[in-house]
Design a protein around this motif. Structure first.
Motif, PDB file in Angstrom:
ATOM      1  N   LEU A  28     -32.179  -0.073  -8.703  1.00 12.08           N
ATOM      2  CA  LEU A  28     -31.365  -1.216  -9.113  1.00 12.08           C
ATOM      3  C   LEU A  28     -29.992  -0.783  -9.614  1.00 12.08           C
ATOM      4  O   LEU A  28     -28.998  -1.489  -9.413  1.00 12.08           O
ATOM      5  CB  LEU A  28     -32.096  -2.048 -10.167  1.00 12.08           C
ATOM      6  N   ARG A  29     -29.914   0.371 -10.245  1.00 10.06           N
ATOM      7  CA  ARG A  29     -28.604   0.898 -10.660  1.00 10.06           C
ATOM      8  C   ARG A  29     -27.765   1.223  -9.420  1.00 10.06           C
ATOM      9  O   ARG A  29     -26.563   0.961  -9.393  1.00 10.06           O
ATOM     10  CB  ARG A  29     -28.772   2.143 -11.535  1.00 10.06           C
ATOM     11  N   GLU A  30     -28.394   1.771  -8.388  1.00 10.90           N
ATOM     12  CA  GLU A  30     -27.673   2.059  -7.140  1.00 10.90           C
ATOM     13  C   GLU A  30     -27.163   0.758  -6.519  1.00 10.90           C
ATOM     14  O   GLU A  30     -26.043   0.706  -6.012  1.00 10.90           O
ATOM     15  CB  GLU A  30     -28.583   2.802  -6.151  1.00 10.90           C
ATOM     16  N   ARG A  31     -27.978  -0.300  -6.576  1.00 13.07           N
ATOM     17  CA  ARG A  31     -27.596  -1.592  -6.021  1.00 13.07           C
ATOM     18  C   ARG A  31     -26.330  -2.128  -6.679  1.00 13.07           C
ATOM     19  O   ARG A  31     -25.407  -2.564  -6.012  1.00 13.07           O
ATOM     20  CB  ARG A  31     -28.746  -2.590  -6.270  1.00 13.07           C
ATOM     21  N   ARG A  32     -26.301  -2.102  -8.017  1.00 15.90           N
ATOM     22  CA  ARG A  32     -25.138  -2.689  -8.697  1.00 15.90           C
ATOM     23  C   ARG A  32     -23.909  -1.783  -8.584  1.00 15.90           C
ATOM     24  O   ARG A  32     -22.790  -2.267  -8.536  1.00 15.90           O
ATOM     25  CB  ARG A  32     -25.465  -3.028 -10.155  1.00 15.90           C
ATOM     26  N   ARG A  33     -24.107  -0.480  -8.504  1.00 18.38           N
ATOM     27  CA  ARG A  33     -22.963   0.437  -8.337  1.00 18.38           C
ATOM     28  C   ARG A  33     -22.357   0.344  -6.948  1.00 18.38           C
ATOM     29  O   ARG A  33     -21.211   0.725  -6.746  1.00 18.38           O
ATOM     30  CB  ARG A  33     -23.390   1.878  -8.626  1.00 18.38           C
ATOM     31  N   ALA A  34     -23.110  -0.186  -5.975  1.00 20.91           N
ATOM     32  CA  ALA A  34     -22.629  -0.313  -4.599  1.00 20.91           C
ATOM     33  C   ALA A  34     -21.652  -1.483  -4.444  1.00 20.91           C
ATOM     34  O   ALA A  34     -20.977  -1.586  -3.416  1.00 20.91           O
ATOM     35  CB  ALA A  34     -23.811  -0.493  -3.642  1.00 20.91           C
ATOM     36  N   LEU A  35     -21.543  -2.343  -5.446  1.00 15.94           N
ATOM     37  CA  LEU A  35     -20.623  -3.478  -5.367  1.00 15.94           C
ATOM     38  C   LEU A  35     -19.181  -2.978  -5.440  1.00 15.94           C
ATOM     39  O   LEU A  35     -18.868  -2.077  -6.219  1.00 15.94           O
ATOM     40  CB  LEU A  35     -20.900  -4.466  -6.504  1.00 15.94           C
ATOM     41  N   SER A  36     -18.320  -3.587  -4.638  1.00 16.51           N
ATOM     42  CA  SER A  36     -16.899  -3.193  -4.636  1.00 16.51           C
ATOM     43  C   SER A  36     -16.211  -3.698  -5.899  1.00 16.51           C
ATOM     44  O   SER A  36     -16.733  -4.562  -6.608  1.00 16.51           O
ATOM     45  CB  SER A  36     -16.199  -3.776  -3.405  1.00 16.51           C
ATOM     46  N   ALA A  37     -15.017  -3.190  -6.144  1.00 16.24           N
ATOM     47  CA  ALA A  37     -14.235  -3.638  -7.303  1.00 16.24           C
ATOM     48  C   ALA A  37     -13.956  -5.139  -7.202  1.00 16.24           C
ATOM     49  O   ALA A  37     -14.045  -5.863  -8.201  1.00 16.24           O
ATOM     50  CB  ALA A  37     -12.934  -2.850  -7.391  1.00 16.24           C
ATOM     51  N   ALA A  68     -17.636 -11.497  -9.541  1.00 16.64           N
ATOM     52  CA  ALA A  68     -18.896 -11.737 -10.255  1.00 16.64           C
ATOM     53  C   ALA A  68     -18.637 -12.085 -11.716  1.00 16.64           C
ATOM     54  O   ALA A  68     -19.261 -12.999 -12.272  1.00 16.64           O
ATOM     55  CB  ALA A  68     -19.799 -10.507 -10.149  1.00 16.64           C
ATOM     56  N   GLY A  69     -17.707 -11.369 -12.360  1.00 12.19           N
ATOM     57  CA  GLY A  69     -17.373 -11.658 -13.756  1.00 12.19           C
ATOM     58  C   GLY A  69     -16.799 -13.054 -13.927  1.00 12.19           C
ATOM     59  O   GLY A  69     -17.087 -13.745 -14.905  1.00 12.19           O
ATOM     60  N   GLU A  70     -15.966 -13.487 -12.964  1.00 14.76           N
ATOM     61  CA  GLU A  70     -15.385 -14.833 -13.025  1.00 14.76           C
ATOM     62  C   GLU A  70     -16.465 -15.893 -12.853  1.00 14.76           C
ATOM     63  O   GLU A  70     -16.490 -16.894 -13.590  1.00 14.76           O
ATOM     64  CB  GLU A  70     -14.309 -14.978 -11.942  1.00 14.76           C
ATOM     65  N   MET A  71     -17.372 -15.688 -11.893  1.00 10.49           N
ATOM     66  CA  MET A  71     -18.447 -16.665 -11.664  1.00 10.49           C
ATOM     67  C   MET A  71     -19.404 -16.708 -12.850  1.00 10.49           C
ATOM     68  O   MET A  71     -19.894 -17.775 -13.217  1.00 10.49           O
ATOM     69  CB  MET A  71     -19.163 -16.355 -10.352  1.00 10.49           C
ATOM     70  N   LEU A  72     -19.655 -15.559 -13.450  1.00  9.56           N
ATOM     71  CA  LEU A  72     -20.510 -15.506 -14.636  1.00  9.56           C
ATOM     72  C   LEU A  72     -19.925 -16.379 -15.748  1.00  9.56           C
ATOM     73  O   LEU A  72     -20.638 -17.167 -16.378  1.00  9.56           O
ATOM     74  CB  LEU A  72     -20.647 -14.059 -15.119  1.00  9.56           C
TER      75      LEU A  72
END
Length: 193
Positions: A11-20, A26-30
């Motif tokens: 799961l850490r690999e999954r979230r680190r794979a997200l682009s900048a 994601a932060g804006e939608m959150l």
């Protein structure tokens, strides 16, 4: 069944794979998802965190909270090998230092922490979650130890924050794991109560 350690790694690999760009979006939608929720509008003392290792960033949410007149707090790892977190008020000009994990946090030298039970809402970073609101953390147990008292307390309200891609069918739980009231992602809010 996959071990908690192996699940945490994937799961850490999954979230680190997200682009900048994906991280910013994601932060804006959150923030959009959380900004009108009663848990925030009815609260004054709110703990957030500074994103690390691909965690969803509450930076836009933090700015919204500041502009709404809310008091924000950051976790600080207690000194002396303690596994508890302390919470220090976080203002735009708060000086930050790196803790032993390389994560920025306020210095304990200048300010007194707020007792955790005085917080209204705590946004908790996580590695993985399921729709029932079970959370898999980084494995240090800092949040679980610090908020063990919430098993018999009304507040603070604990809300996990994650990218939607960190959701799995079921998180294996241990007796020390502290339940979240909900999980907020860049796609939706999962109520666990």
């Amino acid at each position: 069944m996959i071990s908690r350690s192996d699940l945490r790694t994937s799961l850490r690999e999954r979230r680190r794979a997200l682009s900048a760009d994906q991280q910013v979006s994601a932060g804006e939608m959150l923030c959009d998802i959380l900004s009108s929720r009663a848990e925030l509008t009815d609260s004054q003392h709110i703990a957030i965190y500074i994103a690390n290792d691909g965690e969803i960033s509450p930076e836009v949410l933090r700015d919204f909270l500041w502009s709404s007149g809310k008091q924000c707090y950051l976790p600080v790892i207690a000194q002396g090998g303690s596994k508890n977190l302390l919470f220090i008020e976080y203002l735009p000009d708060t000086p930050l230092v790196l803790n032993r994990f390389g994560i920025p946090e306020p210095s304990l030298k200048t300010v007194r922490p707020i007792p955790p039970e005085k917080l209204d809402v705590v946004f908790v970073p996580l590695t993985g979650f399921d729709e029932a609101g079970r959370r898999l953390g980084m494995g240090g147990g800092f949040y679980d130890r610090t908020f063990a008292f919430t098993r018999s307390a009304e507040k603070p309200i604990l809300i996990g924050l994650a990218h939607e891609c960190q959701k799995v069918e079921s998180i294996p739980v241990e007796h020390w794991d502290i339940a979240m009231a909900g999980i907020a992602t860049d796609s939706r809010y999962y109520s666990a109560t």
